[in-house]
Design a protein around this motif. Structure first.
Motif, PDB file in Angstrom:
ATOM      1  N   LEU A  49       0.823  -1.209   0.000  1.00  0.00           N
ATOM      2  CA  LEU A  49       0.000   0.000   0.000  1.00  0.00           C
ATOM      3  C   LEU A  49       0.857   1.259   0.000  1.00  0.00           C
ATOM      4  CD1 LEU A  49      -3.080  -0.510   2.332  1.00  0.00           C
ATOM      5  CD2 LEU A  49      -3.062   0.058  -0.080  1.00  0.00           C
ATOM      6  N   ALA A  50       1.911   1.241   0.760  1.00  0.00           N
ATOM      7  CA  ALA A  50       2.806   2.403   0.787  1.00  0.00           C
ATOM      8  C   ALA A  50       3.351   2.680  -0.618  1.00  0.00           C
ATOM      9  CB  ALA A  50       3.940   2.180   1.773  1.00  0.00           C
ATOM     10  N   PHE A  51       3.755   1.633  -1.293  1.00  0.00           N
ATOM     11  CA  PHE A  51       4.278   1.772  -2.659  1.00  0.00           C
ATOM     12  C   PHE A  51       3.192   2.246  -3.622  1.00  0.00           C
ATOM     13  CE2 PHE A  51       4.874  -0.070  -6.887  1.00  0.00           C
ATOM     14  CZ  PHE A  51       6.084   0.500  -7.248  1.00  0.00           C
ATOM     15  N   PHE A  52       2.048   1.558  -3.615  1.00  0.00           N
ATOM     16  CA  PHE A  52       0.967   1.899  -4.548  1.00  0.00           C
ATOM     17  C   PHE A  52       0.419   3.309  -4.301  1.00  0.00           C
ATOM     18  CE2 PHE A  52       0.030  -2.879  -4.739  1.00  0.00           C
ATOM     19  CZ  PHE A  52       0.795  -3.053  -5.882  1.00  0.00           C
ATOM     20  N   ALA A  53       0.240   3.676  -3.045  1.00  0.00           N
ATOM     21  CA  ALA A  53      -0.282   5.018  -2.733  1.00  0.00           C
ATOM     22  C   ALA A  53       0.655   6.091  -3.293  1.00  0.00           C
ATOM     23  CB  ALA A  53      -0.462   5.191  -1.230  1.00  0.00           C
TER      24      ALA A  53
END
Length: 147
Positions: A49-53
């Motif tokens: 999620l950190a990467f995708f966000a």
């Protein structure tokens, strides 16, 4: 005016999830789960999620465990050992005891979306969290549930 969003990832494709964040101009994603690393979470594991966000929505991702219910409370709810009304009371008391508004404030969450797994907000602590913030803040707060 402060706007708080909520979103759940269950029953959403990654495309729908991230499009909801982008189309509503969400400025940060705040994970309010007790654990963000379950293999069942698919694209919603914390590190992913950190990467995708960042890559898809150009927003930061934060995991704040203080906003999550305890594992014990979640287990009781899932085992039907407490009703939803009891769950609400216990969770709200936790938020008060944790001094979440004093500790975190509310202004820095303007245009943030609070994330949990439930697909709708009715029986999810993310709804209780933002309603608590709205009720106990001196700011004018609008809540929008992204479904």
């Amino acid at each position: 005016m402060i706007t708080l969003y909520t979103i759940g990832f269950t029953k959403k494709s990654a495309e729908k999830f991230f499009n909801l964040l982008r189309s509503n101009n969400v400025k940060q994603l705040v994970d309010v789960r007790i654990s963000n690393s379950s293999q069942l979470a698919g694209f919603a594991k914390g590190s992913d999620l950190a990467f995708f966000a960042k890559e898809i929505c150009h927003i930061p991702y934060t995991h704040i465990v203080d906003f999550a219910p305890t594992k014990e409370l979640l287990d009781k709810w899932h085992k039907n050992e407490v009703s939803w009304i009891e769950y609400e009371k216990i969770y709200t008391k936790m938020l008060t005891e944790r001094n979440i508004l004093q500790k975190y404030g509310i202004k820095k969450f303007d245009c943030a979306s609070f994330l949990c797994s439930e697909d709708t907000p009715e029986n999810c602590h993310r709804r209780l969290l933002v309603e608590y913030m709205q009720k106990h803040s001196k700011e004018d707060v609008t809540i929008i549930h992204l479904i």
